[in-house]
Design a protein around this motif. Structure first.
Motif, PDB file in Angstrom:
ATOM      1  N   TYR A 149      43.083  37.701  48.160  1.00  0.00           N
ATOM      2  CA  TYR A 149      42.400  36.574  47.504  1.00  0.00           C
ATOM      3  C   TYR A 149      41.538  37.100  46.358  1.00  0.00           C
ATOM      4  O   TYR A 149      41.581  36.584  45.237  1.00  0.00           O
ATOM      5  CB  TYR A 149      41.542  35.818  48.531  1.00  0.00           C
ATOM      6  N   ARG A 153      41.877  36.057  42.417  1.00  0.00           N
ATOM      7  CA  ARG A 153      40.766  35.340  41.773  1.00  0.00           C
ATOM      8  C   ARG A 153      40.250  36.138  40.571  1.00  0.00           C
ATOM      9  O   ARG A 153      39.985  35.591  39.517  1.00  0.00           O
ATOM     10  CB  ARG A 153      39.641  35.101  42.796  1.00  0.00           C
ATOM     11  N   CYS A 459      33.919  27.371  41.614  1.00  0.00           N
ATOM     12  CA  CYS A 459      35.022  27.045  40.709  1.00  0.00           C
ATOM     13  C   CYS A 459      35.392  28.243  39.834  1.00  0.00           C
ATOM     14  O   CYS A 459      34.520  28.918  39.282  1.00  0.00           O
ATOM     15  CB  CYS A 459      34.616  25.863  39.835  1.00  0.00           C
TER      16      CYS A 459
END
Ligand code: HEM
Length: 521
Positions: A149, A153, A459
């Motif tokens: 992850y 990201r 976000c």
């Protein structure tokens, strides 16, 4: 309870009367039902007693056995959660089917979750609707916390949504914004559904930024926009399969099959775009697809992406941007049309920086501080993700003196915190000035204001959102004067979903206001 008892007695006798020949059998059946119910409730109560935790679980409504609070949920979940917090306090627990949900309504407790113990709470409760075509397994928004992850990201933020990447793809965005100005100019004097207009432009901008595509016909774009909206709606819809996983194989509401069709439809488009790009070997493109392919060409196993990850990232960004950006612009325009004095002040600011002989450009944005304050105030009152994206605890922990069980689904009610009268003066009124007086960034450092979330799962598209919302809003109010079709102020009723939209779409009538008519061509 009496009526439930009556119904069950009815089922035991009248419903199957072939088994109840005499009056005495009615009494026997009634006693039987009462006994079953008593055993059921006793077992439930005993199980609860046995599993009493120390420290205790957060307070919360009791709910029904098996279903918990499901039957009592109200559709406007964000305001319902605020109502419950008035009874149960800033942290409370709700049982929804098999899912333990924790709702947070206070900044200090949100800080414990999103900052102090963020490693524990950085997982997602992946909705069944996204586990399709591996999408929910490999994309950024739904991927479980861990090295894979973090790698993805980092890639998204550093390589694709960084300042440099966004600057490189600016010409693509500008092309679509100019087209929007031309389209709206063609509708001068007639009513325009602003949300729809901006949404279509945003889809075009996203496609341009992602794979440079501008050749899509407007019907295809409308179809794509519709499918994205539907996918976001499905992801946010309460699904029996998520709440009672035992029913998941039956896909009772058809949410999984509908989502599958949409995800596969998008993957089909991405595959043909990638194939075309690899065939033409167009190295000059400045779009995100090119960035990904370049990375793969140069990269090793640590930096390169699998085919599935490339597709999942493209879809992540389409989903991330296409509903959130136009919804924010529509809310901002609604507030500006409700407050003509604020609109006037904004137009004056843009005229001073941009002049009336030019269209607003990306380079003007840093000088437009009142515009920035208006967008911040819009996201305070109308955060598009009012409960953020739910987080999930990977292990049991203690928050604010309560036990939070492993695998709890955690909702942070940003909407309620950003309207809390103890935290904000006159919280329900639209006052951009408050953001000129006090410094609040979008980075979620002050948990009182978190429209983009905070911590490691905040976000990933803030830089792009800031640029896009700023540019769209500035261009709309600088290029056109907007009038309302009727006497009434636009209303601010909300419709809860994965994205918090306006209940009644905003309509307004544009009139050109720039002196040089060439700017509209
Ligand atoms: C006004 C515009 C936007 C708002 C208000 C917004 C808000 C949010 C919020 C509240 C979250 C969840 C944070 C959390 O769970 O704690 C989120 C996640 C995310 N957003 Fe945005 N967003 C916007 C635009 C965008 C854009 C333009 C993109 C990409 C192009 C994007 C990509 C993402 C991604 C990938 C995630 C998942 C992050 C993760 O799980 O690590 N968003 N957004």
């Amino acid at each position: 309870m009496v009526s439930l008892y009556d119904k069950l007695t009815f089922l035991a006798c009248d419903g199957w009367s072939w088994g109840c020949p005499a009056e005495t059998t009615v009494e026997t059946a009634a006693a039987l039902v009462a006994a079953v119910l008593a055993i059921f409730f006793f077992t439930w109560w005993w199980a609860k007693k046995l599993t009493k935790t120390n420290p205790p679980l957060p307070p919360g409504p009791r709910g029904l056995p098996l279903l918990g609070s499901l039957p009592f949920l109200k559709p406007e979940l964000h305001s319902y959660f605020r109502e419950l917090s008035e009874t149960y306090g800033p942290i409370f627990k709700l049982q929804l089917g098999t899912r333990t949900c924790i709702v947070i309504n206070s900044p200090p407790i949100a800080k414990e979750i999103l900052k102090d113990q963020d490693a524990i709470f950085a997982n997602r409760d992946i909705p069944v609707a996204t586990v399709i075509g591996m999408f929910g397994g490999v994309n950024v928004a739904w991927r479980q916390n861990g090295p894979e992850y973090s790698r993805l990201r980092k890639f998204l933020i550093r390589e694709m949504l960084s300042k440099n990447s966004l600057e490189a793809s600016y010409s693509l965005r500008r092309r679509e914004i100019l087209q929007m100005v031309k389209d709206i100019h063609g509708k001068t004097g007639s009513s325009v559904k602003l949300g729809e207009q901006v949404a279509l432009t945003t889809v075009k901008v996203m496609i341009s930024s992602l794979w440079g595509g501008s050749s899509e016909k407007s019907n295809d774009l409308i179809e794509m926009r519709g499918k994205l909206e539907e996918l976001v709606r499905l992801m946010g819809s309460p699904n029996v399969s998520d709440i009672l996983p035992v029913f998941a194989p039956f896909d009772l509401q058809g949410i999984e099959s509908k989502s599958r069709n949409i995800v596969l439809w998008f993957y089909g488009i991405f595959e043909s775009v990638i194939k075309k790009r690899l065939k033409t070997g167009d190295d000059e493109s400045k779009d995100f697809l090119q960035v990904m392919l370049e990375m793969n060409r140069r990269g090793d196993n640590k930096t390169s992406l699998t085919d599935m990850e490339v597709k999942a990232l493209l879809l992540d960004m389409l989903i991330g941007g296409t509903d959130t950006i136009p919804t924010t612009v529509e809310w901002a325009m609604t507030e500006l049309l409700r407050h003509p004095d604020i609109m006037k002040k904004l137009v004056e600011e843009i005229d001073t920086v941009t002049g009336k002989q030019n269209l607003v450009d990306d380079s003007h944005l840093p000088q437009l501080s009142y515009l920035e304050a208006i967008i911040k105030e819009t996201l305070r009152l109308h955060p598009v993700a009012p409960l953020l994206l739910p987080h999930m605890s990977s292990e049991a922990s203690t928050i604010s003196g309560y036990t939070i069980p492993k695998h709890s689904k955690v909702f942070i009610n940003a909407w309620a915190m950003q309207r809390n009268p103890q935290l904000w003066e006159d919280p329900h009124s639209f006052q951009p000035e408050r953001f000129l007086k006090a410094e609040f960034s979008y980075q979620g450092n002050n948990l009182v204001y978190i429209p983009f979330g905070s911590g490691r799962r905040m976000c990933a598209g803030i830089a792009m959102a800031e640029k896009m919302v700023g540019l769209l809003l500035a261009v709309l109010v600088h290029s056109f004067e907007w009038k309302l079709p009727g006497e009434k102020r636009p209303d601010i009723q909300e419709k809860f979903g994965a994205v918090l939209k306006k209940m009644i779409p905003l309509e307004a009538i544009p009139y050109a206001r720039l002196s040089d008519s060439k700017l509209y061509q």
